[in-house]
Design a protein around this motif. Structure first.
Motif, PDB file in Angstrom:
ATOM      1  N   TYR A 158       0.850  -1.192   0.000  1.00 13.17           N
ATOM      2  CA  TYR A 158       0.000   0.000   0.000  1.00 13.17           C
ATOM      3  C   TYR A 158       0.882   1.238   0.000  1.00 13.17           C
ATOM      4  O   TYR A 158       2.051   1.192   0.366  1.00 13.17           O
ATOM      5  CB  TYR A 158      -0.945   0.022   1.201  1.00 13.17           C
ATOM      6  CG  TYR A 158      -0.296   0.323   2.522  1.00 13.17           C
ATOM      7  CD1 TYR A 158      -0.292   1.619   3.039  1.00 13.17           C
ATOM      8  CD2 TYR A 158       0.319  -0.680   3.271  1.00 13.17           C
ATOM      9  CE1 TYR A 158       0.308   1.902   4.265  1.00 13.17           C
ATOM     10  CE2 TYR A 158       0.911  -0.404   4.487  1.00 13.17           C
ATOM     11  CZ  TYR A 158       0.902   0.891   4.976  1.00 13.17           C
ATOM     12  OH  TYR A 158       1.502   1.166   6.180  1.00 13.17           O
ATOM     13  N   GLN A 181       0.518   5.490   1.045  1.00 10.70           N
ATOM     14  CA  GLN A 181      -0.267   6.586   1.619  1.00 10.70           C
ATOM     15  C   GLN A 181      -0.132   7.792   0.695  1.00 10.70           C
ATOM     16  O   GLN A 181       0.976   8.184   0.351  1.00 10.70           O
ATOM     17  CB  GLN A 181       0.254   6.926   3.020  1.00 10.70           C
ATOM     18  CG  GLN A 181      -0.348   8.191   3.621  1.00 10.70           C
ATOM     19  CD  GLN A 181      -1.821   8.049   3.949  1.00 10.70           C
ATOM     20  OE1 GLN A 181      -2.207   7.123   4.636  1.00 10.70           O
ATOM     21  NE2 GLN A 181      -2.628   8.960   3.453  1.00 10.70           N
ATOM     22  N   GLY A 209      -5.602   9.472   0.592  1.00  5.91           N
ATOM     23  CA  GLY A 209      -5.954   8.193   1.194  1.00  5.91           C
ATOM     24  C   GLY A 209      -4.926   7.104   0.942  1.00  5.91           C
ATOM     25  O   GLY A 209      -3.746   7.370   0.745  1.00  5.91           O
ATOM     26  N   ILE A 210      -5.414   5.871   0.909  1.00 13.19           N
ATOM     27  CA  ILE A 210      -4.574   4.685   0.782  1.00 13.19           C
ATOM     28  C   ILE A 210      -4.780   4.077  -0.599  1.00 13.19           C
ATOM     29  O   ILE A 210      -5.910   3.823  -1.017  1.00 13.19           O
ATOM     30  CB  ILE A 210      -4.943   3.623   1.852  1.00 13.19           C
ATOM     31  CG1 ILE A 210      -4.874   4.207   3.258  1.00 13.19           C
ATOM     32  CG2 ILE A 210      -4.079   2.374   1.710  1.00 13.19           C
ATOM     33  CD1 ILE A 210      -3.504   4.524   3.739  1.00 13.19           C
ATOM     34  N   GLN A 265      -7.716   2.355  -5.240  1.00 14.59           N
ATOM     35  CA  GLN A 265      -7.819   3.235  -4.087  1.00 14.59           C
ATOM     36  C   GLN A 265      -8.775   2.607  -3.084  1.00 14.59           C
ATOM     37  O   GLN A 265      -9.787   2.030  -3.475  1.00 14.59           O
ATOM     38  CB  GLN A 265      -8.362   4.605  -4.513  1.00 14.59           C
ATOM     39  CG  GLN A 265      -7.469   5.319  -5.475  1.00 14.59           C
ATOM     40  CD  GLN A 265      -8.101   6.599  -6.010  1.00 14.59           C
ATOM     41  OE1 GLN A 265      -9.298   6.782  -5.995  1.00 14.59           O
ATOM     42  NE2 GLN A 265      -7.254   7.483  -6.495  1.00 14.59           N
ATOM     43  N   ASP A 287     -11.563   3.211  -1.263  1.00 18.45           N
ATOM     44  CA  ASP A 287     -12.550   4.282  -1.346  1.00 18.45           C
ATOM     45  C   ASP A 287     -13.966   3.692  -1.379  1.00 18.45           C
ATOM     46  O   ASP A 287     -14.138   2.500  -1.105  1.00 18.45           O
ATOM     47  CB  ASP A 287     -12.284   5.166  -2.567  1.00 18.45           C
ATOM     48  CG  ASP A 287     -12.333   4.411  -3.886  1.00 18.45           C
ATOM     49  OD1 ASP A 287     -12.867   3.285  -3.946  1.00 18.45           O
ATOM     50  OD2 ASP A 287     -11.839   4.960  -4.895  1.00 18.45           O
ATOM     51  N   TYR A 339      -2.211   3.187  11.774  1.00 11.96           N
ATOM     52  CA  TYR A 339      -3.491   3.893  11.936  1.00 11.96           C
ATOM     53  C   TYR A 339      -4.325   3.441  13.128  1.00 11.96           C
ATOM     54  O   TYR A 339      -5.329   4.081  13.437  1.00 11.96           O
ATOM     55  CB  TYR A 339      -4.335   3.744  10.659  1.00 11.96           C
ATOM     56  CG  TYR A 339      -3.673   4.341   9.466  1.00 11.96           C
ATOM     57  CD1 TYR A 339      -3.687   5.716   9.249  1.00 11.96           C
ATOM     58  CD2 TYR A 339      -2.991   3.537   8.554  1.00 11.96           C
ATOM     59  CE1 TYR A 339      -3.052   6.276   8.153  1.00 11.96           C
ATOM     60  CE2 TYR A 339      -2.356   4.082   7.449  1.00 11.96           C
ATOM     61  CZ  TYR A 339      -2.388   5.450   7.262  1.00 11.96           C
ATOM     62  OH  TYR A 339      -1.757   5.998   6.176  1.00 11.96           O
ATOM     63  N   SER A 381      -9.824   7.081   4.274  1.00 10.53           N
ATOM     64  CA  SER A 381      -9.197   7.039   2.972  1.00 10.53           C
ATOM     65  C   SER A 381     -10.189   7.523   1.919  1.00 10.53           C
ATOM     66  O   SER A 381     -11.307   7.012   1.835  1.00 10.53           O
ATOM     67  CB  SER A 381      -8.749   5.607   2.656  1.00 10.53           C
ATOM     68  OG  SER A 381      -8.153   5.514   1.384  1.00 10.53           O
ATOM     69  N   TYR A 382      -9.791   8.513   1.154  1.00  9.24           N
ATOM     70  CA  TYR A 382     -10.620   9.062   0.087  1.00  9.24           C
ATOM     71  C   TYR A 382     -12.042   9.370   0.574  1.00  9.24           C
ATOM     72  O   TYR A 382     -13.029   9.031  -0.070  1.00  9.24           O
ATOM     73  CB  TYR A 382     -10.632   8.126  -1.133  1.00  9.24           C
ATOM     74  CG  TYR A 382      -9.280   8.027  -1.782  1.00  9.24           C
ATOM     75  CD1 TYR A 382      -8.838   9.012  -2.657  1.00  9.24           C
ATOM     76  CD2 TYR A 382      -8.425   6.963  -1.489  1.00  9.24           C
ATOM     77  CE1 TYR A 382      -7.578   8.941  -3.243  1.00  9.24           C
ATOM     78  CE2 TYR A 382      -7.171   6.883  -2.069  1.00  9.24           C
ATOM     79  CZ  TYR A 382      -6.749   7.868  -2.943  1.00  9.24           C
ATOM     80  OH  TYR A 382      -5.498   7.778  -3.524  1.00  9.24           O
TER      81      TYR A 382
END
Length: 145
Positions: A69, A71, A75-76, A87, A89, A125, A131-132
């Protein structure tokens, strides 16, 4: 076509592809199958499907594994074992199944998050991340116990 025919193709839990019991070592070939031909039907059966042919595929868990992944500011971004980048999302939601994270890649095809990726995300985290514009639960927050 006989929908009960034996699968010549097999995808192991670790994301390794096999044809007639032999590992497909050409990554580009497995990626081509994965990107262009792999489908799942309404009954949850996997197929390699082209306009002219359709072959059953046995899948041990899910066809993909998230192996890395990145960052970004928004987001991720996740990367699969087949070099697909998505993404995290609203179109690719993380869901927990028996405390194992899965993410839909496309059209009902899922990736299981690799253990190292999952642990790194938790370390970075905690029990949830954003994320997004979406919030995702990574696991149970043991600190509340």
């Amino acid at each position: 076509m006989d929908t009960q025919q034996k699968a010549d193709f097999y995808i192991a839990k670790d994301g390794t592809w096999y044809h007639e019991g032999v590992e497909i070592k050409r990554a580009a070939l497995a990626k081509l199958f994965s990107d262009r031909a792999l489908k799942i039907d309404e009954d949850g059966r996997y197929w390699l499907q082209t306009p002219f042919e359709k072959y059953p595929v046995e899948v041990e868990d899910v066809p993909y594994v998230i192996v890395d992944y990145t960052q970004t500011q928004e987001g991720i971004d996740l990367k699969t074992n087949m070099d697909q980048c998505i993404q995290l999302d609203s179109d690719h939601i993380l869901e927990l199944r028996d405390n194992i994270p899965y993410v839909e890649i496309r059209g009902g095809l899922y990736a299981r998050m690799g253990r190292n990726v999952y642990y790194n995300l938790i370390e970075e985290y905690g029990s949830s991340l954003s994320s997004y514009g979406q919030n995702f639960v990574l696991g149970v927050d043991n600190a509340a116990c």
